[in-house]
Design a protein around this motif. Structure first.
Motif, PDB file in Angstrom:
ATOM      1  N   TRP A 130       0.830  -1.204   0.000  1.00 35.88           N
ATOM      2  CA  TRP A 130       0.000   0.000   0.000  1.00 35.88           C
ATOM      3  C   TRP A 130       0.862   1.250   0.000  1.00 35.88           C
ATOM      4  O   TRP A 130       0.563   2.225  -0.700  1.00 35.88           O
ATOM      5  CB  TRP A 130      -0.969  -0.003   1.178  1.00 35.88           C
ATOM      6  CG  TRP A 130      -2.207  -0.771   0.870  1.00 35.88           C
ATOM      7  CD1 TRP A 130      -2.527  -2.037   1.294  1.00 35.88           C
ATOM      8  CD2 TRP A 130      -3.278  -0.356   0.030  1.00 35.88           C
ATOM      9  NE1 TRP A 130      -3.733  -2.421   0.765  1.00 35.88           N
ATOM     10  CE2 TRP A 130      -4.225  -1.412  -0.019  1.00 35.88           C
ATOM     11  CE3 TRP A 130      -3.548   0.797  -0.691  1.00 35.88           C
ATOM     12  CZ2 TRP A 130      -5.408  -1.329  -0.743  1.00 35.88           C
ATOM     13  CZ3 TRP A 130      -4.729   0.881  -1.422  1.00 35.88           C
ATOM     14  CH2 TRP A 130      -5.633  -0.170  -1.440  1.00 35.88           C
ATOM     15  N   ALA A 131       1.929   1.260   0.776  1.00 38.58           N
ATOM     16  CA  ALA A 131       2.830   2.421   0.784  1.00 38.58           C
ATOM     17  C   ALA A 131       3.417   2.636  -0.606  1.00 38.58           C
ATOM     18  O   ALA A 131       3.586   3.779  -1.054  1.00 38.58           O
ATOM     19  CB  ALA A 131       3.939   2.228   1.814  1.00 38.58           C
ATOM     20  N   SER A 132       3.691   1.568  -1.313  1.00 38.63           N
ATOM     21  CA  SER A 132       4.274   1.647  -2.658  1.00 38.63           C
ATOM     22  C   SER A 132       3.309   2.251  -3.669  1.00 38.63           C
ATOM     23  O   SER A 132       3.733   2.751  -4.714  1.00 38.63           O
ATOM     24  CB  SER A 132       4.710   0.256  -3.122  1.00 38.63           C
ATOM     25  OG  SER A 132       5.691  -0.262  -2.256  1.00 38.63           O
ATOM     26  N   LYS A 133       2.014   2.223  -3.384  1.00 33.08           N
ATOM     27  CA  LYS A 133       1.005   2.785  -4.287  1.00 33.08           C
ATOM     28  C   LYS A 133       0.797   4.287  -4.081  1.00 33.08           C
ATOM     29  O   LYS A 133       0.091   4.926  -4.859  1.00 33.08           O
ATOM     30  CB  LYS A 133      -0.331   2.069  -4.089  1.00 33.08           C
ATOM     31  CG  LYS A 133      -0.305   0.614  -4.495  1.00 33.08           C
ATOM     32  CD  LYS A 133      -1.637  -0.048  -4.186  1.00 33.08           C
ATOM     33  CE  LYS A 133      -1.585  -1.543  -4.462  1.00 33.08           C
ATOM     34  NZ  LYS A 133      -2.846  -2.219  -4.138  1.00 33.08           N
ATOM     35  N   CYS A 134       1.393   4.848  -3.051  1.00 36.86           N
ATOM     36  CA  CYS A 134       1.203   6.262  -2.737  1.00 36.86           C
ATOM     37  C   CYS A 134       1.763   7.129  -3.866  1.00 36.86           C
ATOM     38  O   CYS A 134       2.841   6.856  -4.384  1.00 36.86           O
ATOM     39  CB  CYS A 134       1.907   6.602  -1.425  1.00 36.86           C
ATOM     40  SG  CYS A 134       1.688   8.321  -0.923  1.00 36.86           S
TER      41      CYS A 134
END
Length: 138
Positions: free
Chosen positions: A95-99
């Motif tokens: 999820w952090a990588s999708k920011c």
């Protein structure tokens, strides 16, 4: 498992109190925030004013010493956070990588401590924590 995703915008440590946000970047971040909500994993989120508006309370002498921001020794500071509830560290990192972060932003992913992580003795010492959390909403 609860995780905090901590936004670290490089350069924010020297931002003026009246720093202006880019509406396009805010709109992109809002779409990301909506995706977290729609996935059912978002607990809370907030942005933080720059350190120039903050204060630090240190206890090096055994008594509180207040230092108003900005803080000259800071290299990285928090610009905001998300609290999410996901099944694993890997899912939190995904999820952090999708920011839609920019090239000068870093997201640190940290698991929140749960009472089950600690010994019975520590759990007993922290008895009442659940009640404190209930009373923290404003």
């Amino acid at each position: 498992m609860r995780f905090m995703m901590l936004m670290i915008p490089l350069g924010y440590e020297t931002a003026a109190p009246d720093v202006q946000l880019d509406p396009e970047r805010v709109a992109a971040m809002m779409r990301y925030n909506e995706a977290l909500k729609d996935a059912g994993i978002l607990i809370t989120l907030d942005g933080l004013h720059p350190p120039s508006m903050g204060a630090r309370v240190s206890f090096a002498t055994g008594k509180p010493i207040v230092t108003d921001g900005p803080f000259t020794e800071s290299k990285e500071v928090l610009g905001g956070y998300w609290m999410i509830d996901v099944a694993s560290r890997e899912e939190a990192v995904a999820w952090a990588s999708k920011c839609p972060a920019s090239a000068n932003e870093i997201i640190e992913v940290r698991q929140v401590q749960e009472m089950a992580d600690f010994s019975d003795e520590v759990q007993q010492a922290a008895a009442g924590l659940t009640d404190l959390r209930k009373g923290s909403a404003r």
